[in-house]
Design a protein around this motif. Structure first.
Motif, PDB file in Angstrom:
ATOM      1  N   LEU A  39       0.610  -1.165   0.154  1.00  0.00           N
ATOM      2  CA  LEU A  39       0.003   0.004   0.084  1.00  0.00           C
ATOM      3  C   LEU A  39       0.743   1.114  -0.024  1.00  0.00           C
ATOM      4  O   LEU A  39       0.568   2.225  -0.701  1.00  0.00           O
ATOM      5  N   ALA A  40       1.899   1.349   0.841  1.00  0.00           N
ATOM      6  CA  ALA A  40       2.919   2.561   1.070  1.00  0.00           C
ATOM      7  C   ALA A  40       3.387   2.705  -0.622  1.00  0.00           C
ATOM      8  O   ALA A  40       3.772   3.596  -1.120  1.00  0.00           O
ATOM      9  N   ALA A  41       4.046   1.576  -1.207  1.00  0.00           N
ATOM     10  CA  ALA A  41       4.512   1.634  -2.679  1.00  0.00           C
ATOM     11  C   ALA A  41       3.524   2.229  -3.493  1.00  0.00           C
ATOM     12  O   ALA A  41       3.699   2.880  -4.405  1.00  0.00           O
ATOM     13  N   PHE A  42       2.244   1.554  -3.368  1.00  0.00           N
ATOM     14  CA  PHE A  42       1.310   2.043  -4.533  1.00  0.00           C
ATOM     15  C   PHE A  42       0.901   3.734  -4.358  1.00  0.00           C
ATOM     16  O   PHE A  42       0.702   4.393  -5.330  1.00  0.00           O
ATOM     17  N   ARG A  43       0.923   4.055  -2.887  1.00  0.00           N
ATOM     18  CA  ARG A  43       0.458   5.361  -2.898  1.00  0.00           C
ATOM     19  C   ARG A  43       1.591   6.404  -3.093  1.00  0.00           C
ATOM     20  O   ARG A  43       1.641   7.816  -3.309  1.00  0.00           O
ATOM     21  N   ALA A  44       3.056   5.673  -3.201  1.00  0.00           N
ATOM     22  CA  ALA A  44       4.125   6.574  -3.287  1.00  0.00           C
ATOM     23  C   ALA A  44       4.458   6.680  -4.827  1.00  0.00           C
ATOM     24  O   ALA A  44       5.180   7.631  -5.599  1.00  0.00           O
ATOM     25  N   HIS A  45       4.102   5.559  -5.625  1.00  0.00           N
ATOM     26  CA  HIS A  45       4.326   5.609  -7.087  1.00  0.00           C
ATOM     27  C   HIS A  45       3.182   5.095  -7.931  1.00  0.00           C
ATOM     28  O   HIS A  45       2.177   4.932  -7.382  1.00  0.00           O
ATOM     29  N   LYS A  46       3.565   5.342  -9.325  1.00  0.00           N
ATOM     30  CA  LYS A  46       2.326   5.150 -10.182  1.00  0.00           C
ATOM     31  C   LYS A  46       2.850   3.648 -10.999  1.00  0.00           C
ATOM     32  O   LYS A  46       3.862   3.603 -11.461  1.00  0.00           O
ATOM     33  N   PHE A  47       1.777   2.613 -11.037  1.00  0.00           N
ATOM     34  CA  PHE A  47       1.986   1.411 -11.591  1.00  0.00           C
ATOM     35  C   PHE A  47       1.055   1.051 -12.612  1.00  0.00           C
ATOM     36  O   PHE A  47      -0.025   1.642 -12.733  1.00  0.00           O
ATOM     37  N   ASP A  48       1.431   0.353 -13.674  1.00  0.00           N
ATOM     38  CA  ASP A  48       0.740  -0.147 -14.649  1.00  0.00           C
ATOM     39  C   ASP A  48      -0.439  -1.371 -14.206  1.00  0.00           C
ATOM     40  O   ASP A  48      -1.248  -1.584 -14.840  1.00  0.00           O
ATOM     41  N   VAL A  49       0.457  -2.153 -13.376  1.00  0.00           N
ATOM     42  CA  VAL A  49      -0.337  -3.644 -12.870  1.00  0.00           C
ATOM     43  C   VAL A  49       0.197  -3.820 -11.618  1.00  0.00           C
ATOM     44  O   VAL A  49       1.484  -3.404 -11.218  1.00  0.00           O
ATOM     45  N   ILE A  50      -0.686  -4.532 -10.899  1.00  0.00           N
ATOM     46  CA  ILE A  50      -0.217  -4.881  -9.352  1.00  0.00           C
ATOM     47  C   ILE A  50      -0.282  -6.588  -9.602  1.00  0.00           C
ATOM     48  O   ILE A  50      -1.543  -7.022  -9.664  1.00  0.00           O
ATOM     49  N   LEU A  51       0.767  -7.172  -8.972  1.00  0.00           N
ATOM     50  CA  LEU A  51       0.715  -8.874  -9.049  1.00  0.00           C
ATOM     51  C   LEU A  51       0.529  -8.880  -7.550  1.00  0.00           C
ATOM     52  O   LEU A  51       1.443  -8.769  -6.671  1.00  0.00           O
ATOM     53  N   LEU A  52      -0.537  -9.403  -7.183  1.00  0.00           N
ATOM     54  CA  LEU A  52      -0.648  -9.470  -5.655  1.00  0.00           C
ATOM     55  C   LEU A  52      -1.184 -10.950  -5.154  1.00  0.00           C
ATOM     56  O   LEU A  52      -2.027 -11.815  -5.553  1.00  0.00           O
ATOM     57  N   ASP A  53      -0.170 -11.394  -4.321  1.00  0.00           N
ATOM     58  CA  ASP A  53      -0.280 -12.785  -3.865  1.00  0.00           C
ATOM     59  C   ASP A  53      -1.647 -12.873  -2.824  1.00  0.00           C
ATOM     60  O   ASP A  53      -1.958 -11.710  -1.909  1.00  0.00           O
ATOM     61  N   TYR A  54      -2.336 -13.943  -2.800  1.00  0.00           N
ATOM     62  CA  TYR A  54      -3.417 -13.854  -1.912  1.00  0.00           C
ATOM     63  C   TYR A  54      -3.102 -14.166  -0.549  1.00  0.00           C
ATOM     64  O   TYR A  54      -3.877 -13.554   0.556  1.00  0.00           O
TER      65      TYR A  54
END
Length: 355
Positions: A39-54
């Motif tokens: 979440l911290a990385a998402f709010r600090a940078h712009k991404f094209d896609v997130i690969l998220l482990d369940y």
């Protein structure tokens, strides 16, 4: 392509990076090992896609997914959920939570992962466009097309919502209905085009008398409404009414035509007059028509005692304003004497109206 990988397993992260490095797309990876870091990385940078482990320790990926779902759609991103679990309902849970795709880690290949990313981004763009269409439709449904103010539907829904909230918070609500006096004469004399322009300028002028948090709506042809919410709302309603009447002392200039416009204002108070939103509107309507019957260009409260208090205050303010405008104020000095010493000790300044 900027990709955020959120996975506590370094082996799985390395596998994903190696897999995507085989594609023609140049990828830049940011790796995090937990939901909070992600979440911290998402709010600090712009991404094209997130690969998220369940499945992760402390907080599962589904929790991050739900938090990201609450982010503004403009800031959100396409998400692909990854898992080792083959539970039949897991993919459905992730898709309902806001993910654009779901992949089993054991099935991840370069072709499959690239295809999933392209599809996820395409679905996300479609969702974004659909949401924008929804916002546009919502704006049309809730706003008056001429003035841009909230329309009657939006006003009624907001009033009901505020009444329900105030029943718990114990705040009071003032409902003001504002009707333009003799507006029909404007349409009959100058035409509906001038009447429409007048309504737009009227809406702008009254908006400047209100705070941003106060709902201002057009609920009919020349009828408007304001919802005021405050701890001391009786005083606030009087204050706002004064500002509105004062602002209308200056005439409008529409396409070279000078138009002097006045209003009749009716006010009802929650919970003093009623606990019901529909009755609150009805009582404001009654008070507004009473204002018209009494000669227009004035304010009427539904409650008689409130009306007396307002008229007293308003007459004093109007008399003072007229005295200042006509230069009728005179300054007098009244001597203050010491009775024991029979000496002059000072003066009291008095401001009086020279009639």
């Amino acid at each position: 392509m900027n990709i955020l990988i959120v996975d506590d397993d370094i082996v799985d992260r390395e596998h994903i990076k190696r897999t995507l490095s085989k594609s023609d797309e140049k990828c830049h990876f940011t790796e995090t090992e937990s939901v909070d870091e992600g979440l911290a990385a998402f709010r600090a940078h712009k991404f094209d896609v997130i690969l998220l482990d369940y499945r992760m320790p402390q907080r599962d990926g589904i929790e991050m997914l739900l938090e990201l779902k609450n982010e503004p759609i403009e800031d959100s991103v396409a998400i692909i959920m990854l898992s080792n679990s083959e539970e039949s309902n897991l993919a459905l849970e992730c898709l309902k939570g806001g993910a654009q795709d779901f992949l089993l880690k054991i099935e991840v290949t370069a072709a499959r992962l690239n295809r999933a990313i392209v599809q996820a981004q395409t679905r996300f763009e479609l969702e974004r466009k659909l949401y924008q269409s929804y916002k546009n439709a919502k704006k049309v449904a809730e706003h008056d097309t001429l003035t841009g103010l909230a329309n009657r539907y939006s006003f009624e829904e907001t009033l009901k919502s505020n009444v329900n909230k105030s029943s718990r918070s114990k705040d009071s609500i003032s409902l003001m209905l504002i009707d333009l006096d003799h507006f029909k004469y404007v349409n009959d004399t100058h035409g509906h085009d001038i009447g429409d322009l007048l309504l737009k300028e009227f809406a702008t002028k009254i908006s400047h008398c209100l705070r941003d948090s106060e709902l201002f709506a057009r609920i009919g042809g020349d009828e408007f409404a304001v919802i005021l919410k405050n701890k001391n709302n009786n005083y606030l309603a009087t204050k706002v009414s004064d500002r509105i009447l004062t602002s209308l002392s200056t005439p409008f200039h529409i396409n070279g035509i000078e138009i002097q416009m006045s209003v009749s204002i009716g006010i009802s108070i929650y919970p003093d007059n009623t606990l019901n939103a529909d009755e609150l509107f009805k009582f404001s309507d009654i008070a507004m028509y009473r204002a018209k019957k009494l000669g227009r260009n004035q304010v009427c409260y539904f409650e008689d005692e409130m009306q007396k208090q307002f008229l007293l205050r308003y007459k004093k303010e109007q008399a003072l304003a007229n005295a200042i405008g006509n230069n009728q104020l005179l300054l007098h000095y009244q001597p203050i004497l010491c009775t024991k010493k029979q000496t002059l000790v000072g003066f009291e300044a008095l401001l009086r109206v020279d009639r």
